[in-house]
Write an enzyme that holds these catalytic residues in place. Structure first.
Site, PDB file in Angstrom:
ATOM      1  N   PRO A  98       0.252  -1.149   0.789  1.00 27.94           N
ATOM      2  CA  PRO A  98      -0.195  -2.530   0.977  1.00 27.94           C
ATOM      3  C   PRO A  98      -1.712  -2.627   1.113  1.00 27.94           C
ATOM      4  O   PRO A  98      -2.329  -1.862   1.846  1.00 27.94           O
ATOM      5  CB  PRO A  98       0.506  -2.948   2.275  1.00 27.94           C
ATOM      6  N   GLU A  99      -2.298  -3.563   0.385  1.00 28.63           N
ATOM      7  CA  GLU A  99      -3.745  -3.780   0.429  1.00 28.63           C
ATOM      8  C   GLU A  99      -4.015  -5.201   0.908  1.00 28.63           C
ATOM      9  O   GLU A  99      -3.104  -5.872   1.413  1.00 28.63           O
ATOM     10  CB  GLU A  99      -4.349  -3.483  -0.941  1.00 28.63           C
ATOM     11  N   LYS A 120      -7.246  -5.296   5.648  1.00 29.59           N
ATOM     12  CA  LYS A 120      -6.020  -4.502   5.698  1.00 29.59           C
ATOM     13  C   LYS A 120      -5.381  -4.527   7.082  1.00 29.59           C
ATOM     14  O   LYS A 120      -4.652  -3.601   7.447  1.00 29.59           O
ATOM     15  CB  LYS A 120      -6.320  -3.054   5.301  1.00 29.59           C
TER      16      LYS A 120
END
Length: 431
Positions: A2-3, A54
């Site tokens: 995940p970014e 993030k």
């Protein structure tokens, strides 16, 4: 992994799914998680979320009259490799749900779960963003684009972070908070920048880029939209992912969500692209020349596949271009003679599982001492480094001199020949 866009979509999901829900009771943590316990219990509270780069902040806000009386509690999540939020029935919790928030009666009992298959995710109490991270490239673009953040990038080009390739500098969250592995590949591909070009060289060119004073305001805006620079793409490319909807790139994405994301990709994991590992073991996808700072001996890869094809992610269908000899990759589990460096580390998504077992067959000397028969070519284990060419002429072995029996009472100790040393090369720095 995940970014920035995935964290933003996760916060949007939590806010939309939990807007009309009232949660109650204590927060439940799985016993296998090493993250801290959440000391919060309330008869009625709401949950809201906010993303930044993030990181994602989850706020638990007690309703008026809730017992016991207390103030809000905030937690900051970092998703690691596979973190996400899911809202499910309380009697059908998904595997790897390491933190659970239950709704209060009446009505069907639901659970908001933080799900993390690989357990690299983390949460902290207190609600403070991790210090040292720069402005979010997605939601704090004005701070990122204008002073001090954009100027912070350009005025601090003497920092040693910009001695590295641009593909590695883009992962530095002090300057590019929210940029990750697939985003850096897409940004560099659109600008035709070699990933292993020196970061300082790329960013110094932005200092020389000034619009002509003769252009009108509308012409300047049009020129920026048609020819965005690297810092502008750090905002617009993540924004495109958010506009796709769904959950973006991740394990829990539905096939429809992932199909839209995969169709959006131009470089990362797409057919015809090449890939190399940076010094941290992260795979960078690109087209054409990798740049002057490309590793001379690339570290091994898992067949050059994108992260979603590893492990349980079977989305398939993405080939890659075979690299040239100077970019050649070793097979999974391969090794090179390059010694490990202190700063090098393997990316969790790039770990090689089930390496081949070592050769434990006894040597010829040991076989002779044990009275075992000689191994034939068919019995030799696979991977033996020294094998006789069947077409090569046979060379007779020298006869071994037999030791004469001792004439005196003292027996001379037998000299034992050491086993042949392994010819396997040393481990690579990022394997």
């Amino acid at each position: 992994m995940p970014e920035g866009p995935e964290l933003h979509l996760a916060s949007h999901f939590v806010n939309e799914a939990c807007r009309e829900l009232v949660f109650g009771g204590c927060v439940e943590k799985s016993p296998v998680s090493r993250n801290p316990e959440v000391p919060f219990e309330s008869s009625a509270y709401h949950i809201s979320a906010l993303a930044r780069g993030k990181e994602l902040r989850l706020t638990l806000s007690p309703l008026p009259g809730a017992q016991p009386p207390q103030g809000p509690l905030a937690l900051v999540f970092r998703f690691g490799m596979t973190g996400s939020f899911q809202l499910v029935p309380s009697d059908a919790l998904p595997p790897h749900a390491h933190l659970r928030f239950y709704t209060a009666p009446p009505g069907p009992r639901l659970a908001l779960c933080f799900v993390d298959i690989r357990r690299f995710g983390h949460w902290d109490l207190g609600g403070k963003w991790q210090p040292g991270r720069g402005p979010c490239v997605l939601l704090e673009y004005e701070q990122f684009r204008l002073c001090p953040s954009r100027e912070n990038v350009l005025r601090n080009l003497a920092d040693k972070a910009f001695d590295r390739p641009i593909c590695e500098a883009l992962l530095d969250q002090r300057f590019f908070n929210g940029i990750g592995n697939y985003l850096r590949a897409e940004i560099l591909y659109r600008l035709r920048i070699p990933p292993f070009e020196k970061a300082r060289t790329v960013l110094e060119a932005l200092q020389q880029r000034r619009p002509s004073p003769e252009l009108t305001l509308s012409q300047k805006i049009r020129a920026k939209l048609q020819n965005p620079d690297l810092l502008e793409l750090c905002h617009s490319v993540p924004k495109e992912v958010v506009q796709l909807g769904g959950k973006g790139y991740g394990l829990e994405s539905t096939e429809e969500d992932f199909a839209a994301f995969r169709a959006w990709l131009r470089c990362y994991g797409t057919p015809g692209m090449s890939s190399l590992r940076d010094r941290h073991g992260r795979t960078i996808w690109f087209q054409g020349d990798p740049g002057p700072l490309a590793p001379k001996v690339p570290t091994p890869t898992l067949g050059g596949t994108p992260e979603w094809e590893h492990g349980s992610l079977e989305k398939g269908g993405c080939g890659h271009k075979t690299l040239q000899p100077h970019q050649q990759q070793y097979p999974a589990g391969g090794k090179s003679r390059k010694k490990k460096s202190k700063g090098a580390q393997r990316g969790p998504e790039d770990q090689v599982e089930n390496p081949p077992p070592p050769n434990k067959a006894p040597s010829r000397t040991r076989r002779a001492r044990r009275g075992l028969p000689e191994q034939t070519a068919a019995q030799q284990p696979e991977g033996t480094s020294l094998q006789r060419d069947p077409e090569a002429p046979c060379v007779p072995e020298k006869g071994k001199r037999r030791r004469q029996p001792a004439t005196s009472g003292r027996r001379r100790p037998q000299k034992i020949k050491a086993d042949t040393p392994s010819l396997e090369p040393e481990e690579t720095s990022a394997s």
